[in-house]
Design a protein around this motif. Structure first.
Motif, PDB file in Angstrom:
ATOM      1  N   SER A 149       1.029  -1.101   0.022  1.00  0.00           N
ATOM      2  CA  SER A 149       0.043  -0.020  -0.122  1.00  0.00           C
ATOM      3  C   SER A 149       0.785   1.345   0.048  1.00  0.00           C
ATOM      4  CB  SER A 149      -1.064  -0.154   1.295  1.00  0.00           C
ATOM      5  OG  SER A 149       0.043   0.180   2.424  1.00  0.00           O
ATOM      6  N   GLN A 150       0.323   2.572  -0.185  1.00  0.00           N
ATOM      7  CA  GLN A 150       0.940   3.783   0.087  1.00  0.00           C
ATOM      8  C   GLN A 150       1.634   3.913   1.485  1.00  0.00           C
ATOM      9  OE1 GLN A 150      -1.194   7.047  -0.656  1.00  0.00           O
ATOM     10  NE2 GLN A 150      -2.640   6.169  -2.342  1.00  0.00           N
ATOM     11  N   ASP A 151       1.246   3.335   2.412  1.00  0.00           N
ATOM     12  CA  ASP A 151       2.096   3.327   3.683  1.00  0.00           C
ATOM     13  C   ASP A 151       2.845   2.027   3.971  1.00  0.00           C
ATOM     14  OD1 ASP A 151      -0.081   1.700   4.020  1.00  0.00           O
ATOM     15  OD2 ASP A 151      -0.809   2.779   6.056  1.00  0.00           O
ATOM     16  N   PHE A 152       3.040   1.444   2.851  1.00  0.00           N
ATOM     17  CA  PHE A 152       4.178   0.153   2.759  1.00  0.00           C
ATOM     18  C   PHE A 152       3.626  -0.995   3.458  1.00  0.00           C
ATOM     19  CE2 PHE A 152       6.743   4.575   2.969  1.00  0.00           C
ATOM     20  CZ  PHE A 152       6.750   4.317   1.709  1.00  0.00           C
ATOM     21  N   MET A 153       2.291  -1.231   3.765  1.00  0.00           N
ATOM     22  CA  MET A 153       1.867  -2.281   4.349  1.00  0.00           C
ATOM     23  C   MET A 153       1.681  -3.506   3.315  1.00  0.00           C
ATOM     24  SD  MET A 153       1.465  -1.627   7.420  1.00  0.00           S
ATOM     25  CE  MET A 153       0.511  -3.052   7.872  1.00  0.00           C
ATOM     26  N   ILE A 154       1.703  -4.747   3.393  1.00  0.00           N
ATOM     27  CA  ILE A 154       1.343  -5.863   2.368  1.00  0.00           C
ATOM     28  C   ILE A 154       0.109  -5.922   2.435  1.00  0.00           C
ATOM     29  CG2 ILE A 154       1.740  -8.436   1.900  1.00  0.00           C
ATOM     30  CD1 ILE A 154       4.309  -8.167   3.509  1.00  0.00           C
ATOM     31  N   LEU A 155      -0.314  -6.048   0.986  1.00  0.00           N
ATOM     32  CA  LEU A 155      -1.747  -5.903   0.525  1.00  0.00           C
ATOM     33  C   LEU A 155      -2.016  -7.415  -0.049  1.00  0.00           C
ATOM     34  CD1 LEU A 155      -2.570  -2.789  -1.491  1.00  0.00           C
ATOM     35  CD2 LEU A 155      -3.220  -3.264   0.990  1.00  0.00           C
ATOM     36  N   TRP A 156      -1.133  -8.037  -0.793  1.00  0.00           N
ATOM     37  CA  TRP A 156      -1.227  -9.555  -1.020  1.00  0.00           C
ATOM     38  C   TRP A 156       0.264  -9.791  -1.610  1.00  0.00           C
ATOM     39  CZ3 TRP A 156       0.028  -9.814  -6.403  1.00  0.00           C
ATOM     40  CH2 TRP A 156      -0.490  -8.807  -6.984  1.00  0.00           C
ATOM     41  N   LEU A 157       0.511 -11.170  -1.661  1.00  0.00           N
ATOM     42  CA  LEU A 157       1.754 -11.733  -1.999  1.00  0.00           C
ATOM     43  C   LEU A 157       1.456 -12.946  -2.890  1.00  0.00           C
ATOM     44  CD1 LEU A 157       4.970 -12.082   0.196  1.00  0.00           C
ATOM     45  CD2 LEU A 157       4.029 -14.334  -0.983  1.00  0.00           C
ATOM     46  N   ARG A 158       2.198 -12.985  -3.981  1.00  0.00           N
ATOM     47  CA  ARG A 158       2.078 -14.250  -4.683  1.00  0.00           C
ATOM     48  C   ARG A 158       3.292 -14.819  -5.181  1.00  0.00           C
ATOM     49  NH1 ARG A 158      -2.033 -13.439  -3.052  1.00  0.00           N
ATOM     50  NH2 ARG A 158      -4.266 -13.350  -3.739  1.00  0.00           N
ATOM     51  N   GLY A 159       3.606 -16.406  -5.000  1.00  0.00           N
ATOM     52  CA  GLY A 159       4.452 -16.900  -5.577  1.00  0.00           C
ATOM     53  C   GLY A 159       5.490 -17.555  -4.750  1.00  0.00           C
ATOM     54  N   GLU A 160       6.021 -18.658  -5.285  1.00  0.00           N
ATOM     55  CA  GLU A 160       7.114 -19.287  -4.808  1.00  0.00           C
ATOM     56  C   GLU A 160       7.972 -19.816  -5.898  1.00  0.00           C
ATOM     57  OE1 GLU A 160       6.102 -23.141  -3.265  1.00  0.00           O
ATOM     58  OE2 GLU A 160       4.107 -22.516  -3.270  1.00  0.00           O
ATOM     59  N   ASN A 161       8.912 -20.606  -5.641  1.00  0.00           N
ATOM     60  CA  ASN A 161       9.863 -21.189  -6.659  1.00  0.00           C
ATOM     61  C   ASN A 161       9.289 -22.336  -7.427  1.00  0.00           C
ATOM     62  OD1 ASN A 161      12.023 -21.617  -8.371  1.00  0.00           O
ATOM     63  ND2 ASN A 161      13.165 -22.983  -6.887  1.00  0.00           N
ATOM     64  N   GLY A 162       9.006 -22.383  -8.559  1.00  0.00           N
ATOM     65  CA  GLY A 162       8.320 -23.351  -9.428  1.00  0.00           C
ATOM     66  C   GLY A 162       7.894 -22.975 -10.890  1.00  0.00           C
ATOM     67  N   THR A 163       7.243 -24.004 -11.408  1.00  0.00           N
ATOM     68  CA  THR A 163       7.032 -23.851 -12.716  1.00  0.00           C
ATOM     69  C   THR A 163       5.258 -23.786 -13.065  1.00  0.00           C
ATOM     70  OG1 THR A 163       6.908 -26.123 -12.969  1.00  0.00           O
ATOM     71  CG2 THR A 163       9.073 -25.006 -13.275  1.00  0.00           C
ATOM     72  N   GLY A 164       4.569 -24.124 -12.099  1.00  0.00           N
ATOM     73  CA  GLY A 164       3.156 -23.898 -12.059  1.00  0.00           C
ATOM     74  C   GLY A 164       2.810 -22.277 -12.168  1.00  0.00           C
ATOM     75  N   PRO A 165       1.222 -22.252 -12.310  1.00  0.00           N
ATOM     76  CA  PRO A 165       0.661 -20.978 -12.360  1.00  0.00           C
ATOM     77  C   PRO A 165       0.970 -20.356 -11.007  1.00  0.00           C
ATOM     78  CG  PRO A 165      -0.814 -22.617 -13.036  1.00  0.00           C
ATOM     79  CD  PRO A 165       0.271 -23.403 -12.683  1.00  0.00           C
ATOM     80  N   ALA A 166       1.370 -19.005 -11.303  1.00  0.00           N
ATOM     81  CA  ALA A 166       1.700 -18.115 -10.029  1.00  0.00           C
ATOM     82  C   ALA A 166       2.846 -18.568  -9.501  1.00  0.00           C
ATOM     83  CB  ALA A 166       0.447 -18.224  -8.915  1.00  0.00           C
TER      84      ALA A 166
END
Length: 386
Positions: free
Chosen positions: A233-250
């Motif tokens: 966000s504008q005040d540097f709060m995490i809104l969402w996170l996606r991903g990890e190491n891999g080959t699949g979707p996301a």
């Protein structure tokens, strides 16, 4: 030389090319003027037929897409088409200021400024040029090993963001500066790589994008522990996170660049997996991926043109820029290459930026150790079409 010998020689050449029966030579029977005229008429009919045939191939390639006709039409018609972009040979005016490996570039469209970050010992890390190519100033404060950068702001305040992948006291961070190089904000734990979220930690953050609302999108994982896309966000709060190491979707393998389109989609250059992945801006939902355009090498950079019609993509080791057709709102569809710019070997385009006002494309080339500027093409030069 007797009159008529040159005419017969030309006729014989044409007849051999089109495999027509040769007329009698003067050893057999002298050619009359009428027979010479008939011979030439046949030759011109053959030539006209050949021109008509090639013209049909060109038209067929335009409307039917035949592979053979596309091959012919490329060689015939490529000089008649305007290039999408052409190289601005006059930018910059002062290239001697590039004294290190130029890893990234950012554009302040509101004020006509271009920021360049380079790596090296005992050199200025950030260079500032005018959009006309004149060197203005440099700064170096708290910059260790720059990787990506982005300029955001309003007519009253501009911010220069830099991702730092160094191992020194300022490494593994995302930092915000004002236009003069004063440090304003640090995201991450300076000098310490990690996977933590509270406090937030990075490991080789590759690039970021700041939208018009001030929300921040960061791709974290240029070969480090993390392979993720983080929205703040504008005040540097995490809104969402996606991903990890891999080959699949996301999942990612070196998420290297990130940008937004005009309909609320986040595009990530998933370099190691040779694809672009797409997410919903608000929810982080995975929307799909493009991989058919990247069979040889994955994308290292991605940006949209100001009109939203095209994506500009860099492929590092191929030393190639590609222009892709942007999808409409809704389904992302399939990847389609509109044009390419093939650079010289070992130029190595790493990251790029598009001026949101003029549409100019600036490319950071770590092999050539320079920034090159491409502007919208209006000439009939074929150099940047494919």
């Amino acid at each position: 030389m007797k009159p008529g010998i040159g005419l017969r020689s030309f006729s014989g050449l044409v007849f051999r090319c089109f495999k027509l029966p040769l007329p009698q030579t003067r050893l057999q029977a002298p050619l009359t003027f009428a027979s010479q005229a008939l011979t030439m008429a046949r030759a011109w009919v053959c030539l006209a037929g050949a021109v008509f045939f090639l013209s049909c191939l060109v038209l067929h390639s335009r409307f039917c897409g035949s592979l053979v006709s596309r091959t012919f039409s490329f060689h015939i018609s490529w000089r008649m088409e305007d290039p999408l972009f052409r190289l601005d040979l006059g930018w910059p005016k002062n290239s001697e200021y590039f004294t290190g490996a130029t890893f990234c570039v950012a554009v302040d469209s509101l004020n006509g400024l271009v920021y360049v970050a380079q790596r090296g010992d005992n050199i200025p890390k950030v260079l500032v040029f005018s959009e006309d190519g004149y060197f203005l100033r440099a700064w170096n404060y708290t910059v260790d090993t720059p990787h990506g950068m982005f300029v955001s702001g309003t007519p009253y305040e501009q911010s220069v963001w830099i991702t730092d992948v160094g191992s020194g006291p300022y490494g593994h961070t995302v930092k915000k500066y004002n236009s003069l190089g004063d440090l304003v904000q640090v995201l991450g734990t300076p000098g310490q790589k990690g996977t933590g979220l509270n406090p937030l930690q990075f490991d080789n953050p590759a690039e970021l994008y700041v939208d018009d609302t001030g929300e921040i999108y960061i791709v974290d994982g240029d070969g480090g522990l993390n392979n993720r896309l983080v929205k703040l966000s504008q005040d540097f709060m995490i809104l969402w996170l996606r991903g990890e190491n891999g080959t699949g979707p996301a999942k990612f393998n070196i998420p290297h660049s990130v940008t937004l389109d005009s309909v609320g989609r986040v595009w990530v250059a998933d370099r190691g997996n040779k694809r672009l992945q797409v997410f919903d801006k608000d929810t982080g939902e995975w929307l799909g991926a493009w991989d058919s355009c990247f069979t040889e090498e994955g994308p290292s950079a991605v940006r949209f043109t100001p009109d939203g019609k095209y994506l500009i993509v860099a492929q590092l080791n191929l030393s190639r820029l590609s222009v892709l057709a942007a999808p409409p709102s809704g389904s992302i569809g399939d990847c389609s290459v509109v044009s390419t710019i093939q650079l010289a070997d070992q130029v190595l385009p790493h990251l790029l930026e598009v001026d949101r006002k003029t549409g100019a494309v600036y490319v950071a080339e770590i092999g050539a150790k320079q920034i090159q500027k491409y502007v919208l093409g209006h000439s009939r030069t074929p150099a940047f079409r494919a």
